[in-house]
Each structure stands twice: as structure tokens, then as C-alpha cells.
Design a protein around this motif. Structure first.
Motif, mmCIF file in Angstrom:
data_model
loop_
_atom_site.group_PDB
_atom_site.id
_atom_site.type_symbol
_atom_site.label_atom_id
_atom_site.label_comp_id
_atom_site.label_asym_id
_atom_site.label_seq_id
_atom_site.Cartn_x
_atom_site.Cartn_y
_atom_site.Cartn_z
ATOM 1 N N ALA A 121 -5.602 61.377 92.424
ATOM 2 C CA ALA A 121 -4.504 62.345 92.400
ATOM 3 C C ALA A 121 -3.881 62.488 93.787
ATOM 4 C CB ALA A 121 -4.997 63.699 91.899
ATOM 5 N N PHE A 122 -4.708 62.513 94.829
ATOM 6 C CA PHE A 122 -4.189 62.605 96.188
ATOM 7 C C PHE A 122 -3.298 61.410 96.494
ATOM 8 C CE2 PHE A 122 -4.466 61.637 100.718
ATOM 9 C CZ PHE A 122 -4.025 62.824 101.257
ATOM 10 N N LEU A 123 -3.756 60.207 96.160
ATOM 11 C CA LEU A 123 -2.944 59.019 96.416
ATOM 12 C C LEU A 123 -1.668 59.011 95.589
ATOM 13 C CD1 LEU A 123 -5.730 56.299 96.592
ATOM 14 C CD2 LEU A 123 -4.438 57.298 98.490
ATOM 15 N N MET A 124 -1.761 59.479 94.361
ATOM 16 C CA MET A 124 -0.596 59.486 93.483
ATOM 17 C C MET A 124 0.446 60.505 93.925
ATOM 18 S SD MET A 124 -0.587 59.678 89.355
ATOM 19 C CE MET A 124 -0.087 61.319 88.894
ATOM 20 N N PHE A 125 0.012 61.697 94.283
ATOM 21 C CA PHE A 125 0.951 62.750 94.634
ATOM 22 C C PHE A 125 1.441 62.614 96.065
ATOM 23 C CE2 PHE A 125 -1.673 65.487 91.554
ATOM 24 C CZ PHE A 125 -0.985 64.977 90.478
ATOM 25 N N VAL A 126 0.531 62.653 97.015
ATOM 26 C CA VAL A 126 0.914 62.648 98.424
ATOM 27 C C VAL A 126 1.404 61.269 98.844
ATOM 28 C CG1 VAL A 126 0.100 63.129 100.761
ATOM 29 C CG2 VAL A 126 -0.680 64.535 98.878
ATOM 30 N N GLY A 127 0.810 60.218 98.280
ATOM 31 C CA GLY A 127 1.241 58.867 98.622
ATOM 32 C C GLY A 127 2.687 58.606 98.259
ATOM 33 N N ALA A 128 3.105 59.076 97.110
ATOM 34 C CA ALA A 128 4.499 58.883 96.698
ATOM 35 C C ALA A 128 5.451 59.604 97.637
ATOM 36 C CB ALA A 128 4.697 59.385 95.274
ATOM 37 N N ALA A 129 5.097 60.793 98.033
ATOM 38 C CA ALA A 129 5.959 61.551 98.942
ATOM 39 C C ALA A 129 6.000 60.912 100.326
ATOM 40 C CB ALA A 129 5.483 62.992 99.041
ATOM 41 N N ILE A 130 4.869 60.397 100.795
ATOM 42 C CA ILE A 130 4.831 59.785 102.122
ATOM 43 C C ILE A 130 5.611 58.475 102.138
ATOM 44 C CG2 ILE A 130 3.263 58.635 103.749
ATOM 45 C CD1 ILE A 130 1.306 60.898 103.238
ATOM 46 N N VAL A 131 5.469 57.668 101.101
ATOM 47 C CA VAL A 131 6.205 56.396 101.048
ATOM 48 C C VAL A 131 7.696 56.640 101.122
ATOM 49 C CG1 VAL A 131 6.816 54.493 99.506
ATOM 50 C CG2 VAL A 131 4.435 55.034 99.893
ATOM 51 N N ALA A 132 8.181 57.592 100.355
ATOM 52 C CA ALA A 132 9.615 57.840 100.309
ATOM 53 C C ALA A 132 10.111 58.595 101.533
ATOM 54 C CB ALA A 132 9.964 58.623 99.052
ATOM 55 N N SER A 133 9.346 59.575 101.995
ATOM 56 C CA SER A 133 9.839 60.460 103.042
ATOM 57 C C SER A 133 9.592 59.929 104.445
ATOM 58 C CB SER A 133 9.174 61.828 102.917
ATOM 59 O OG SER A 133 9.451 62.378 101.674
ATOM 60 N N LYS A 191 10.976 54.088 102.711
ATOM 61 C CA LYS A 191 11.114 53.168 101.576
ATOM 62 C C LYS A 191 11.636 53.967 100.389
ATOM 63 C CE LYS A 191 9.015 49.833 103.799
ATOM 64 N NZ LYS A 191 9.752 48.730 104.334
ATOM 65 N N GLU A 192 12.928 54.232 100.401
ATOM 66 C CA GLU A 192 13.515 55.131 99.410
ATOM 67 C C GLU A 192 13.441 54.573 98.000
ATOM 68 O OE1 GLU A 192 17.424 55.603 100.919
ATOM 69 O OE2 GLU A 192 16.858 57.284 102.188
ATOM 70 N N VAL A 193 13.664 53.280 97.844
ATOM 71 C CA VAL A 193 13.668 52.700 96.498
ATOM 72 C C VAL A 193 12.263 52.731 95.916
ATOM 73 C CG1 VAL A 193 14.115 50.603 95.167
ATOM 74 C CG2 VAL A 193 15.669 51.267 96.994
ATOM 75 N N ALA A 198 15.119 60.680 91.765
ATOM 76 C CA ALA A 198 16.529 60.385 91.486
ATOM 77 C C ALA A 198 17.388 60.574 92.737
ATOM 78 C CB ALA A 198 17.026 61.279 90.357
ATOM 79 N N LEU A 199 17.098 61.590 93.535
ATOM 80 C CA LEU A 199 17.846 61.803 94.771
ATOM 81 C C LEU A 199 17.592 60.686 95.778
ATOM 82 C CD1 LEU A 199 17.535 65.646 95.332
ATOM 83 C CD2 LEU A 199 19.613 64.353 94.848
ATOM 84 N N PHE A 200 16.365 60.217 95.899
ATOM 85 C CA PHE A 200 16.077 59.093 96.792
ATOM 86 C C PHE A 200 16.817 57.835 96.360
ATOM 87 C CE2 PHE A 200 12.023 61.155 98.313
ATOM 88 C CZ PHE A 200 12.409 61.217 99.636
ATOM 89 N N LEU A 201 16.804 57.548 95.066
ATOM 90 C CA LEU A 201 17.500 56.360 94.576
ATOM 91 C C LEU A 201 19.011 56.479 94.745
ATOM 92 C CD1 LEU A 201 15.435 55.577 91.367
ATOM 93 C CD2 LEU A 201 15.363 54.386 93.562
ATOM 94 N N ALA A 202 19.548 57.673 94.495
ATOM 95 C CA ALA A 202 20.996 57.874 94.650
ATOM 96 C C ALA A 202 21.417 57.786 96.111
ATOM 97 C CB ALA A 202 21.401 59.223 94.069
ATOM 98 N N SER A 203 20.619 58.350 97.002
ATOM 99 C CA SER A 203 20.984 58.274 98.429
ATOM 100 C C SER A 203 20.887 56.843 98.936
ATOM 101 C CB SER A 203 20.098 59.199 99.260
ATOM 102 O OG SER A 203 18.766 58.738 99.290
#
Length: 141
Positions: A59-71, A75-77, A130-135
Motif C-alpha cells: 500500500a505504501f508503494l502504491m499510494f506514496v510511490g505514485a505521488a512521488i513518481v508524478a510530483s 514523470k507526469e505521464v 487526469a490533471l498530470f496527463l492534461a498538463s
């Protein structure tokens, strides 16, 4: 003759910042909820912790990892797609657990707090992704 187009307009910057803030806040909120549910499931059963600690790590990797990769990594896409996938997986898991635990009546008899809690877990990653992909799409036009 081509005209230079600025890729960092105010709209793109604001979309990125809103998505960053939303994804980071959501990731820690979802991690807190997961920890709370895990502690509630097995408060006095030490044998369950051997199963649930890997669940918390995933869960930590799924939740926080997704936010860290994008933010953080920019790596927005990839981050946007992972956040959208997280939202879809959490929606499917939530509905499935409700059906397994209480049948279809549990899904349709949710009170206001259940609906609010479910939406605070499912909607923010969908919106942030959706905001990351749109930006990203707007910045590469």
C-alpha cells in the motif's frame, strides 16, 4: 514561419501544482486509512501481522510511490497513469469488499459518512492523474 509557444503557461503550472498537492495529500490520507483499517482488523492477533505488514508495504508503494513518481521525479505521464490505475483499483476493491462483506445491500445502503470516505479514497487519484496527463499534453503542444 513558426511562433514560439511557451510550454509553461500559468494554466499548465497551476494544473501541475494542484495535481501535486492533491496526489501527495491523497497518498498520505489513503496510507493512514489503510493503517487504521489494518490495525482494526487485527488488534490482538500477532499472527495476522505477518500477513498484513506486506500489505502495508505494498500500500505504501502504491499510494506514496505514485505521488512521488508524478510530483517529485517529474514523470507526469507515468505518474498520471499510475494514479488513475490506483483510483480504478481502489474503486473495484472497495465495491468488491462491500459486496463480499454484506452483499449488494451493503453497496446501496451506505450512509453519508461511508460515501464521503469512499469518495475521498477513490476520486483524488483520478483527478490528480487526469490533471498530470492534461498538463503534460498541454505543455507538449
Amino acid at each position: 514561419m513558426s511562433t514560439p509557444i511557451s510550454t509553461n503557461t500559468a494554466a499548465v503550472k497551476s494544473m501541475r501544482w494542484i495535481a501535486r498537492i492533491l496526489s501527495i495529500l491523497w497518498s498520505y490520507w489513503a496510507l493512514f486509512i489503510t493503517l487504521f483499517i489494518t490495525a482494526h482488523i487485527c488488534p490482538r492477533n500477532p499472527s495476522m501481522w505477518a500477513i498484513l505488514i506486506p500489505v502495508l508495504i505494498i500500500a505504501f508503494l502504491m499510494f506514496v510511490g505514485a505521488a512521488i513518481v508524478a510530483s517529485v521525479w517529474g514523470k507526469e505521464v507515468l505518474g498520471g497513469r499510475v494514479l488513475i490505475a490506483d483510483g480504478v483499483v481502489l474503486f473495484v476493491l472497495g465495491i468488491t469488499f462491500m459486496i463480499v462483506a454484506g452483499g449488494f445491500d451493503a453497496v446501496f445502503s451506505m450512509d453519508l459518512y461511508d460515501i464521503f470516505g469512499f469518495l475521498t479514497i477513490v476520486l483524488p487519484p483520478l483527478v490528480a492523474g487526469a490533471l498530470f496527463l492534461a498538463s503534460h499534453r498541454r505543455s507538449n503542444q
